[in-house]
Design an enzyme around this catalytic site. Structure first.
Site, mmCIF file in Angstrom:
data_model
loop_
_atom_site.group_PDB
_atom_site.id
_atom_site.type_symbol
_atom_site.label_atom_id
_atom_site.label_comp_id
_atom_site.label_asym_id
_atom_site.label_seq_id
_atom_site.Cartn_x
_atom_site.Cartn_y
_atom_site.Cartn_z
ATOM 1 N N GLU A 180 0.306 3.626 1.785
ATOM 2 C CA GLU A 180 0.400 4.039 3.184
ATOM 3 C C GLU A 180 1.743 3.650 3.790
ATOM 4 O OE1 GLU A 180 -1.805 5.699 5.255
ATOM 5 O OE2 GLU A 180 -3.098 6.106 3.543
ATOM 6 N N TYR A 200 -1.779 0.529 10.234
ATOM 7 C CA TYR A 200 -2.020 -0.163 8.969
ATOM 8 C C TYR A 200 -0.784 -0.093 8.079
ATOM 9 C CZ TYR A 200 -3.657 -0.934 4.203
ATOM 10 O OH TYR A 200 -3.783 -1.389 2.915
ATOM 11 N N SER A 216 0.836 -1.209 0.000
ATOM 12 C CA SER A 216 0.000 0.000 0.000
ATOM 13 C C SER A 216 0.863 1.248 0.000
ATOM 14 C CB SER A 216 -0.890 -0.002 1.249
ATOM 15 O OG SER A 216 -1.487 1.250 1.456
#
Length: 326
Positions: A130, A152, A128
């Protein structure tokens, strides 16, 4: 006939991937929670049109190594796509421990089972954007350092490193796709993009009056989920396993998403928007924007659907959905 095993097959990416692999002539297997069978209309809605073509295996926890071991023995897949995760970033701030446990231990169990049962199976890990978090480098590519700003993001970095470790230590054909935000009409309603398109549709139909959002100046690199699924498959068809950043290379703000979505239905979002400070994230990332040049050069990958097409596709689908309900 090649066999593929998909974790997270009931999600947005998993359902598109299942369809795409079926079109390619694969035998498609998926791991689902047992509770999904008790309420298929709610939990399997993305797969309804291909349910008779996929083979589902129940596994209530990706942290259950014995069950995963058994599934790999039964299926003996040629390819494994590990998409399942606690993927809603805001929720990871509320329940950090389960996010870390599911995302890290689940990935480790999958890799370990694959290594022991079918080491020739090719493995894809869903990374991701992120993972980049508060990076000062923009755009981000495969050499950009990770500085995650959420549990996360941290869990995805751990999964990425586990995948790389299995590739280097055990010679597993293992790839990570560092995918930037990708959306579709199958996106969960808890995500801001689907919240916007569904709210616009409801307001147009008189089913709602307002939409509550946090920071509408936040920017993301948004693409179409089906385009990104095709990049996953392309990664596992290379001669050498590697990691790839996948994104459009363009950013748009939540405000722009609002303008396009509401504008498609001839609405003025400013008349319905309520800014709710409770919806702001505890920490914010720097501007995340992909440099997909490696994926373009090596995989021959290009996004097909642009930002405005994506938003309009989503809002029209939601409008038709709620109109049918009426």
């Amino acid at each position: 006939m090649k066999k593929a095993l998909i974790t997270g097959i009931t999600g947005q990416d998993g359902s598109y991937l299942a369809e795409y692999l079926l079109e390619q002539g694969y035998e498609v297997h998926g791991i689902i929670r047992r509770i999904a069978l008790e309420d298929p209309a709610l939990r399997l809605w993305r797969l309804q049109h291909v349910l008779d073509q996929v083979i589902l295996h129940t596994g209530d926890s990706l942290e259950s190594f014995p069950r995963l071991f058994q599934i790999f023995q039964e299926v003996m897949p040629d390819e494994c796509y590990h998409l399942a995760a606690q993927s809603f970033v805001s929720y990871s701030f509320e329940d950090e421990f389960s996010t870390m446990s599911v995302n890290v231990n689940g990935t480790h169990c999958i890799l370990s089972a694959l290594h022991r049962i079918c080491p020739e199976c090719r493995f894809y890990f869903a990374g991701s954007s992120e993972m980049f978090g508060k990076t000062k480098d923009a755009p981000q590519n495969e050499d950009t350092s990770f500085r995650p700003r959420s549990v996360y993001g941290i869990s995805k970095v751990a999964g990425f490193e586990l995948t790389r470790n299995y590739r280097e230590a055990y010679n597993i054909f293992a790839c990570s796709g560092i995918l930037f935000n990708h959306e579709s009409p199958r996106r969960g309603f808890e995500f801001v993009t689907r919240k916007i398109t569904s709210s616009a549709a409801k307001i147009k139909l008189g089913l709602a009056e307002e939409i509550r959002l946090g920071n509408i100046e936040a920017k993301r690199d948004w693409g179409y989920a089906l385009d990104y699924v095709k990049a996953m498959v392309a990664m596992l068809r290379q001669e050498t396993p590697d990691d790839f950043v996948v994104g459009t290379g363009k950013t748009h703000s939540v405000k722009e998403f609002l303008e396009v979505a509401f504008g498609e239905l001839d609405l003025d979002y400013q008349k319905h928007l309520v800014i709710d400070p409770r919806l702001y994230r505890p920490t914010n990332n720097e501007i995340l924007v992909a440099d997909p040049s490696k994926a373009q050069a090596v995989l021959g990958w290009q996004p097909v659907i642009d930002f405005e097409e994506l938003v309009c596709l989503m809002v029209r689908a939601d409008f038709e959905h709620f109109q049918k309900q009426l």
